[in-house]
Design a protein around this motif. Sequence first.
Motif, PDB file in Angstrom:
ATOM      1  N   PHE A  65       3.922  13.903  -6.168  1.00 22.79           N
ATOM      2  CA  PHE A  65       4.472  13.011  -7.189  1.00 22.79           C
ATOM      3  C   PHE A  65       4.668  11.580  -6.700  1.00 22.79           C
ATOM      4  CE2 PHE A  65       7.821  11.123  -9.805  1.00 22.79           C
ATOM      5  CZ  PHE A  65       7.401  11.453 -11.069  1.00 22.79           C
ATOM      6  N   GLY A  66       5.340  11.438  -5.558  1.00 25.41           N
ATOM      7  CA  GLY A  66       5.639  10.103  -5.032  1.00 25.41           C
ATOM      8  C   GLY A  66       4.377   9.289  -4.778  1.00 25.41           C
ATOM      9  N   LEU A  67       3.330   9.953  -4.270  1.00 24.38           N
ATOM     10  CA  LEU A  67       2.072   9.250  -3.984  1.00 24.38           C
ATOM     11  C   LEU A  67       1.388   8.836  -5.282  1.00 24.38           C
ATOM     12  CD1 LEU A  67       0.738  11.561  -1.129  1.00 24.38           C
ATOM     13  CD2 LEU A  67       1.717   9.277  -0.898  1.00 24.38           C
ATOM     14  N   ARG A  68       1.441   9.711  -6.286  1.00 22.44           N
ATOM     15  CA  ARG A  68       0.769   9.408  -7.557  1.00 22.44           C
ATOM     16  C   ARG A  68       1.495   8.327  -8.340  1.00 22.44           C
ATOM     17  NH1 ARG A  68      -0.505  15.683  -8.945  1.00 22.44           N
ATOM     18  NH2 ARG A  68      -2.452  15.801  -7.783  1.00 22.44           N
ATOM     19  N   MET A  69       2.776   8.103  -8.039  1.00 22.98           N
ATOM     20  CA  MET A  69       3.549   7.094  -8.763  1.00 22.98           C
ATOM     21  C   MET A  69       3.392   5.709  -8.157  1.00 22.98           C
ATOM     22  SD  MET A  69       4.900   8.285 -11.401  1.00 22.98           S
ATOM     23  CE  MET A  69       3.869   9.703 -11.731  1.00 22.98           C
ATOM     24  N   LYS A  70       2.684   5.607  -7.053  1.00 21.04           N
ATOM     25  CA  LYS A  70       2.517   4.295  -6.426  1.00 21.04           C
ATOM     26  C   LYS A  70       1.685   3.390  -7.335  1.00 21.04           C
ATOM     27  CE  LYS A  70       2.782   5.497  -1.524  1.00 21.04           C
ATOM     28  NZ  LYS A  70       3.888   4.627  -1.135  1.00 21.04           N
TER      29      LYS A  70
END
Lengths: 298, 352
Positions: free
Chosen positions: B97-102
């Motif tokens: 999730f965190g990577l895709r929200m960048k």
Amino acid sequence: MDAVAALPIHEIPVRRIAVRPVTAEPAWVRRALIALALAFFGLFLLLPLAAVFVEALRKGWAVYLAALVEPDALAALKLTLLAAAIAVPLNLVFGVAAAWAIAKFSFRGKALLLTLIDLPFSISPVVAGLGLVLLFGGSGWFGAWLAAHEVKVLFAVPGIVLATVLVTFPFVARELVPLMQAQGREEEEAAVVLGASGWRTFWHVTLPNVKWGLLYGVILTNARAMGEFGAVSVVSGHIRGQTTTLPLHVEILYNEYQFSAAFAVASLLALLALVTLVVKHAIERRGDFAALRRGSLK
Amino acid sequence: MSIEVRHICKRFGAFTALDDVSLAFPEGELVALLGPSGCGKTTLLRVIAGLEPPDSGQVLFDGEDASGTHVRERRVGFVFQHYALFRHMSVFDNVAFGLRMKPRRERPSEAEIRRRVMALLELVQLDWIADRFPSQLSGGQRQRIALARALAVEPKVLLLDEPFGALDAKVRKELRRWLRRLHDELHVTSIFVTHDQEEALEVADRVVLMHRGRVEQVGTPEAVYHHPATPFVYDFLGSVNRFEGRVEETGLRVGEALLPHEAPFPAGEEVVAFARPFELDIVAAESGQGMPARVARVLVFGASARVELEGEGEPGRRFEVELPRERCAALALSPGQPVRLVPARLRVFAAH
């Protein structure tokens, strides 16, 4: 080796004694209760619904179809779908916003807002309609201004849409508030800490968690929007082919003793409602299935 | 990254959660915020993360004021008490999730995301459950997934709110050793909140003791355990025997008894004294030294024995003594037997 002989003494099967579980009622009580419920259901729900279809088809399919394709009926159908098509998205947006505000934030007047959202449930639709008349009628608060700008609200399509929006106000919010409250804010906080913007948090975290409740609320809103009579009746003016929705059209036909036509149109409304219920049921099953897949109903 | 908080105050209505808290968390350390529930430790953690705005005071990251920085931009990893995993996403999607929200230009390719997520899942030893949903995991597994998700964005600080609070005793013990090893590998500045003194003393490099929104003491686990700065710290860090009395020329007068004592208090001063269970000795009643007491229960587990006693003439008053097993056997204690208690060491504080 003999299977029975291999079992320890206490595991040798003994003759089963039929024991009624201590929490169960006697069989006759259960049967009586089921019979009562079914009889009530049949008498007050199924029978009138069946009667509508029977009466509608009494004079044959030709008359039935003629009543449905008659221009006034088609206009009423169009108006009904238009009112629903405006009221549902409006209340979808409002409902999500209100539920979000109530469930995820604390602010002054929150309890008041929660109570007021329910107002259209508790108030008679006729009163809601009269309220609109007082606001937008010729001698109402905004009446003079509207007349001066040649905007027609009452006895026209805008009034009918307003009345529909008003009575279908609470459905989406009512579905979402308890759901969102139960889910709390932690997942949204987690998303924000991980760098998600407010919009993406809503889209990727909040919405997926409430989507079944949201769809359910939309279906209820839609059902009520298409079936509303009282509030719409007050503001409509009953101009045939122009400001009558399907329920109003049924009433007009009925008052003119055109029973077959009245019941034909009524059956159309009933069918719309039945389709809604089938969709609702399918969605509930889909929701259960999705929950099952995620293991939360185990 | 080092963290510093300066003069943080936070109130919720009439309740003061943080009362002028100033602390420094050096780079690469694992620090425990320890205290009873309601002491403000979780609020402090949330203020550092940016999830809660302080009423006044500053949070500094590497010496720079972060007060104006949004949670999103603080690059903290936060592990929530109840994990807050996204329940509609698989384990893999949770960690990704965190990577895709960048933002698009910083976002790694989907193949790169896949590689990094699987590496993190291997790190937390759960690569074999990538396709499951959170509700299909045990508490310990959820905890580790929450940690992997927080680490995915390569945070400069790791904040953990009661990380082992919802787990059973055995899993807790395993996980906290694992967390310590993980920290030794990664060296990310980490702060965790706990109400369990054993957990704090075992895992942390440094312990911050908090009470009613204030910092009571900061130090290494050894320092806070052996040299508690306040009666609260002494009381909170493990079992303790408490004596209230007055300082006299020859010792400490507690009721009828006179206990040996060398603290720098003037005669006549009212004081509170503490002794840990292993700092009390049991001697025969006839010796006439120390406090009179009566044996209530003797429990022998492993190498040591725990003796519970009642104050003589004060039935409500409890004492706890820990003795080597042989010493206990030599005393031949039995319930109801009158004995006397002699402290080998007393820690004395002025009574308020």
